[in-house]
Design an enzyme around this catalytic site. Structure first.
Site, PDB file in Angstrom:
ATOM      1  N   LYS A 133       0.802  -1.226   0.000  1.00  0.00           N
ATOM      2  CA  LYS A 133       0.000   0.000   0.000  1.00  0.00           C
ATOM      3  C   LYS A 133       0.831   1.271   0.000  1.00  0.00           C
ATOM      4  CE  LYS A 133      -4.467  -1.566   1.273  1.00  0.00           C
ATOM      5  NZ  LYS A 133      -4.328  -2.990   1.651  1.00  0.00           N
ATOM      6  N   GLU A 177      -9.689   6.774   3.554  1.00  0.00           N
ATOM      7  CA  GLU A 177     -10.572   5.824   4.207  1.00  0.00           C
ATOM      8  C   GLU A 177      -9.725   4.633   4.649  1.00  0.00           C
ATOM      9  OE1 GLU A 177      -9.905   5.752   1.064  1.00  0.00           O
ATOM     10  OE2 GLU A 177      -9.545   3.618   0.697  1.00  0.00           O
ATOM     11  N   SER A 196       1.551  -9.897  -1.132  1.00  0.00           N
ATOM     12  CA  SER A 196       1.220  -8.480  -0.975  1.00  0.00           C
ATOM     13  C   SER A 196       1.540  -7.900   0.394  1.00  0.00           C
ATOM     14  CB  SER A 196      -0.264  -8.262  -1.293  1.00  0.00           C
ATOM     15  OG  SER A 196      -1.075  -9.103  -0.508  1.00  0.00           O
TER      16      SER A 196
HETATM   17  C1  LIG Z   1      -5.199  -3.982   1.400  1.00  0.00           C
HETATM   18  C2  LIG Z   1      -4.490  -5.248   1.101  1.00  0.00           C
HETATM   19  C3  LIG Z   1      -4.876  -6.090   0.030  1.00  0.00           C
HETATM   20  C4  LIG Z   1      -6.089  -5.821  -0.815  1.00  0.00           C
HETATM   21  O1  LIG Z   1      -6.034  -4.671  -1.585  1.00  0.00           O
HETATM   22  P1  LIG Z   1      -5.777  -4.694  -3.150  1.00  0.00           P
HETATM   23  O2  LIG Z   1      -6.098  -3.325  -3.571  1.00  0.00           O
HETATM   24  O3  LIG Z   1      -6.673  -5.737  -3.748  1.00  0.00           O
HETATM   25  O4  LIG Z   1      -4.356  -5.049  -3.343  1.00  0.00           O
HETATM   26  C5  LIG Z   1      -4.129  -7.211  -0.235  1.00  0.00           C
HETATM   27  N1  LIG Z   1      -3.065  -7.552   0.535  1.00  0.00           N
HETATM   28  C6  LIG Z   1      -2.667  -6.784   1.575  1.00  0.00           C
HETATM   29  C7  LIG Z   1      -1.503  -7.211   2.373  1.00  0.00           C
HETATM   30  C8  LIG Z   1      -3.365  -5.613   1.891  1.00  0.00           C
HETATM   31  O5  LIG Z   1      -2.970  -4.864   2.936  1.00  0.00           O
END
Ligand SMILES: *Cc1c(COP(=O)(O)O)cnc(C)c1O
Length: 402
Positions: free
Chosen positions: A95, A117, A383
């Site tokens: 993020k 948000e 992610s």
């Molecule tokens: C917020 C988040 C997501 C989901 O958001 P996307 O916009 O779909 O990437 C996925 N993995 C992690 C670790 C997150 O913090």
């Protein structure tokens, strides 16, 4: 619901991805959205901006993130698996790529107040972090239900100097926090910028956020070519709003040999109705300013979603994903809560990596599909890291007698 025409003539870049996306916003938001688009298009072509952002990503956030070949996990399932390690980025997820980009943009636009948000709190923390670094004032809108179940992130945001505005209406979760943040932005667009957290909302947000996340796939493609001398057969990412997945996919879209797979949250299983798999159980409609796939009832009322992972628990998916799916370039599968737990456990035990529950959906899908993927090379976007999820994981394991 079918899309009604917006006024693309007043925007410079395409506002749609195929049939999806657009600008379904109140008249009062059109001027700020156009101003934002103009600033983004100008600054992305301005070397002093891109150099400054690249410098922050490298020396503050920790880019490039590593690419890890997970050998024991691969041997166990008979699939060659590589992980793009966004879990190692500062604040523990992808993020920050987006919040650093947008906050730097706001600073260049002369806007000193930032609104955001947050659901689980990850995007709120990443925004508060970028604001602390750049000396911007930060207000984060968070539903009361989320604030109660995500106390550590509430505390983190406050320690980073952000004001957390608790939203007390609707379901008091992410959807309501976005409504409130959009309303606040309409109220004072001259001095504020709204940092949206995923590839959602009205144009230019889906394109702009994807732009800031593209670095994931650009790095991963070069890294995998250098390390293994060939592209992967499949690139996989979990899909909440879809920003980490678009960030990975865009670099591989021109590579016809690379299959793109997005994994949505199957919750307790799409058949139970308790899930967030928009492509498995949804229909196209409009939410938060864009036309895309949603979970809605026959009257167009947004349905409640469920996932063990807060980051995937949202009723709409980014319009670029809807378009990639419509033209057959990407496909979308789901992993349920159990699949995610199994993915989390396998990576922890075999590789010493605690994955975020969101990312564990991508791992869990690969694990479940290992027979059909046998012998192939799969690149998974990890992610985020799982430290934030340990209480949830402990509860899930207890329920299952582990
Ligand atoms: C917020 C988040 C997501 C989901 O958001 P996307 O916009 O779909 O990437 C996925 N993995 C992690 C670790 C997150 O913090």
């Amino acid at each position: 619901m079918t899309p009604t025409p917006d006024s693309p003539a007043t925007f410079r870049a395409p506002t749609r991805f195929g049939d999806f996306g657009g600008v379904f916003a109140p008249e009062t938001l059109m001027a700020p959205l156009q101003e934002l688009e103009r600033a983004w298009l100008e600054l992305r072509a301005d070397a002093s901006f891109t150099d400054e952002l690249e410098g922050l990503l490298e020396h503050y956030a920790g880019r490039p993130t590593p690419l890890t070949h997970v050998r024991r996990f691969s041997e166990r399932i008979g699939v060659e698996v590589w992980l793009k390690r966004e879990d190692l980025l500062h604040t523990g997820a992808h993020k920050l790529n987006n919040t650093l980009g947008q906050c730097l943009l706001a600073q260049r636009m002369g806007k000193r107040r930032i609104l955001a948000e947050t659901g689980a709190g990850q995007h709120g923390v990443a925004t508060a972090t970028a604001c602390a670094l750049l000396g911007l004032e930060c207000t984060v809108y968070m539903g009361a239900v989320d604030a109660a179940r995500q106390r550590p992130n509430l505390l983190r945001m406050e320690l980073l100097g952000a004001r957390v505005h608790i939203v007390e209406h609707g379901q008091r979760t992410l959807k309501d926090a976005i409504n409130e943040a959009l309303r606040a932005w309409v109220g004072e667009p001259e001095t504020t910028h709204y940092v949206l957290g995923s590839v959602l909302g009205p144009h230019p947000f889906p394109s702009m956020v994807a732009d800031f996340q593209e670095v994931i796939g650009r790095e991963a493609r070069a890294q995998v070519l250098e390390r293994r001398g060939a592209l992967p057969d499949v690139a996989v990412a979990c899909v909440g709003g879809g920003s980490n997945a678009i960030g990975l996919f865009r670099a591989f879209v021109p590579d016809a040999s690379v299959a793109l797979v997005g994994v949505e949250a199957g919750g307790e299983g799409p058949a139970t109705g308790k899930h967030a798999a928009r492509f498995a159980g949804g229909t196209p409609g409009v939410l938060h300013g864009c036309y895309t796939w949603l979970l809605q009832d026959a009257d167009g009322q947004i349905e409640d979603t469920h996932s063990v992972s807060a980051g995937l628990d949202y009723p709409a998916v980014g319009p670029e994903h809807a378009a990639l799916r419509a033209r057959g370039r990407a496909r979308y599968e789901w992993a349920d809560d159990d699949d995610a737990l199994r993915g989390f456990e396998a990576l922890a035990e075999l590789e010493g990596i605690l994955a975020a529950l969101e990312s564990s959906h991508a791992l869990g899908w690969v694990l479940r599909e290992c027979e059909s993927l046998a012998g192939q090379c799969v690149l998974i976007n990890l992610s985020g890291r799982g430290d934030k999820d340990l209480d949830t994981i402990a509860a899930l394991r207890a329920e299952r007698g582990r």
